[in-house]
Design an enzyme around this catalytic site. Structure first.
Site, PDB file in Angstrom:
ATOM      1  N   GLY A 140      -0.660   2.601   6.559  1.00 15.11           N
ATOM      2  CA  GLY A 140      -0.882   1.904   7.835  1.00 15.11           C
ATOM      3  C   GLY A 140      -0.239   0.524   7.891  1.00 15.11           C
ATOM      4  O   GLY A 140      -0.493  -0.244   8.811  1.00 15.11           O
ATOM      5  N   GLY A 196       0.849  -1.195   0.000  1.00 19.98           N
ATOM      6  CA  GLY A 196       0.000   0.000   0.000  1.00 19.98           C
ATOM      7  C   GLY A 196       0.882   1.242   0.000  1.00 19.98           C
ATOM      8  O   GLY A 196       2.112   1.153   0.127  1.00 19.98           O
ATOM      9  N   SER A 227       5.919  -1.806  -2.152  1.00 20.90           N
ATOM     10  CA  SER A 227       5.905  -2.791  -3.241  1.00 20.90           C
ATOM     11  C   SER A 227       4.867  -2.438  -4.310  1.00 20.90           C
ATOM     12  O   SER A 227       3.873  -3.144  -4.471  1.00 20.90           O
ATOM     13  CB  SER A 227       5.679  -4.212  -2.708  1.00 20.90           C
ATOM     14  OG  SER A 227       4.691  -4.292  -1.716  1.00 20.90           O
TER      15      SER A 227
HETATM   16  P1  ADP Z   1       3.038   2.794   6.300  1.00 22.74           P
HETATM   17  O1  ADP Z   1       3.823   1.736   7.029  1.00 22.74           O
HETATM   18  O2  ADP Z   1       1.996   2.204   5.382  1.00 22.74           O
HETATM   19  O3  ADP Z   1       3.878   3.820   5.631  1.00 22.74           O
HETATM   20  P2  ADP Z   1       2.435   3.743   8.935  1.00 22.74           P
HETATM   21  O4  ADP Z   1       1.889   2.546   9.655  1.00 22.74           O
HETATM   22  O5  ADP Z   1       3.853   4.133   9.179  1.00 22.74           O
HETATM   23  O6  ADP Z   1       2.162   3.561   7.377  1.00 22.74           O
HETATM   24  O7  ADP Z   1       1.538   5.020   9.253  1.00 22.74           O
HETATM   25  C1  ADP Z   1       0.138   4.964   9.223  1.00 22.74           C
HETATM   26  C2  ADP Z   1      -0.432   6.055  10.106  1.00 22.74           C
HETATM   27  O8  ADP Z   1      -1.857   6.012  10.051  1.00 22.74           O
HETATM   28  C3  ADP Z   1      -0.041   5.905  11.564  1.00 22.74           C
HETATM   29  O9  ADP Z   1       0.244   7.169  12.097  1.00 22.74           O
HETATM   30  C4  ADP Z   1      -1.319   5.319  12.193  1.00 22.74           C
HETATM   31  O10 ADP Z   1      -1.444   5.665  13.550  1.00 22.74           O
HETATM   32  C5  ADP Z   1      -2.402   5.979  11.349  1.00 22.74           C
HETATM   33  N1  ADP Z   1      -3.687   5.270  11.331  1.00 22.74           N
HETATM   34  C6  ADP Z   1      -4.890   5.841  11.531  1.00 22.74           C
HETATM   35  N2  ADP Z   1      -5.884   4.931  11.467  1.00 22.74           N
HETATM   36  C7  ADP Z   1      -5.299   3.742  11.218  1.00 22.74           C
HETATM   37  C8  ADP Z   1      -5.797   2.418  11.056  1.00 22.74           C
HETATM   38  N3  ADP Z   1      -7.112   2.139  11.120  1.00 22.74           N
HETATM   39  N4  ADP Z   1      -4.913   1.433  10.801  1.00 22.74           N
HETATM   40  C9  ADP Z   1      -3.593   1.701  10.714  1.00 22.74           C
HETATM   41  N5  ADP Z   1      -3.042   2.932  10.862  1.00 22.74           N
HETATM   42  C10 ADP Z   1      -3.892   3.950  11.125  1.00 22.74           C
END
Ligand code: ADP
Length: 180
Positions: A17, A12, A86
């Site tokens: 997330g 993604g 990816s």
């Molecule tokens: P990625 O690894 O895809 O780059 P991250 O996990 O680092 O994304 O960041 C996602 C952000 O979105 C975090 O700050 C997280 O707290 C926030 N967020 C809000 N709602 C959700 C949810 N339902 N599931 C996962 N993350 C969430």
């Protein structure tokens, strides 16, 4: 009981997330006594795939190396949680074929939501032209066509996303019982 190995591949956009859901799934699985390993794209790019850039070739090489390690672990009974943008479908499919025990989790948070979150401030920099080839801005993202799980974090809680992943792993026979 012998645990079956599997690679759970989170794909993604940046900020979708993936890492957050991965970490929560990791915790839940460890609490069940599962052997788990996490390969996070941001961390992997500082060691295993250090020096690779963001051209299609380098991104594909990044994924192949992550896939290689995931395969080794998976065939030894580990639950491998991969979190990596990816963006290219073909190399994700290639890795799926090689590993066999493969569950794709599409964290489908729309670009606007990811950009609004801008957890690492990267979208702002990409919009300002300070980062080139940024997925979703000036580089492509090819969504999975048939992911085993889709997490829509803009409309579901972290707990709901985690539950979906665990439920699917149990349904596919990768967990001893429904732990979700
Ligand atoms: P990625 O690894 O895809 O780059 P991250 O996990 O680092 O994304 O960041 C996602 C952000 O979105 C975090 O700050 C997280 O707290 C926030 N967020 C809000 N709602 C959700 C949810 N339902 N599931 C996962 N993350 C969430």
């Amino acid at each position: 009981m012998t645990q079956k190995g599997v690679t759970v591949w989170f794909t993604g956009l940046s900020g979708a997330g993936k890492t957050t859901i991965c970490q929560a799934v990791e915790q839940a699985l460890r609490a069940q006594g599962c052997q788990v390993e996490v390969l996070d794209g941001d961390i992997v790019r500082e060691n295993l795939t250090k020096g690779l850039g963001f051209s299609k070739e380098d991104r594909d090489e990044n994924i192949r190396r992550i896939g290689f390690v995931s395969h080794l672990l998976t065939r030894n009974g580990v639950v491998v949680l991969v979190s990596a943008i990816s963006p290219y479908r073909a190399v994700r499919e290639e890795v799926r074929q090689k590993i066999g025990s493969f569950v794709e989790v599409y964290v489908s948070t729309p670009l606007e939501v990811c950009e609004e979150r801008d957890v690492k401030g990267l979208y702002k920099r990409a919009r300002a032209g300070q980062i080139k080839q940024f997925t979703g801005i000036d580089d492509p993202y090819e969504p999975p066509l048939n992911p085993e799980v889709e997490c829509k974090t803009q409309q579901e809680t972290l707990e709901q996303s985690v539950h979906k992943v665990l439920e699917q792993l149990a349904a596919l026979g990768y967990l001893p019982q429904a732990v979700a």
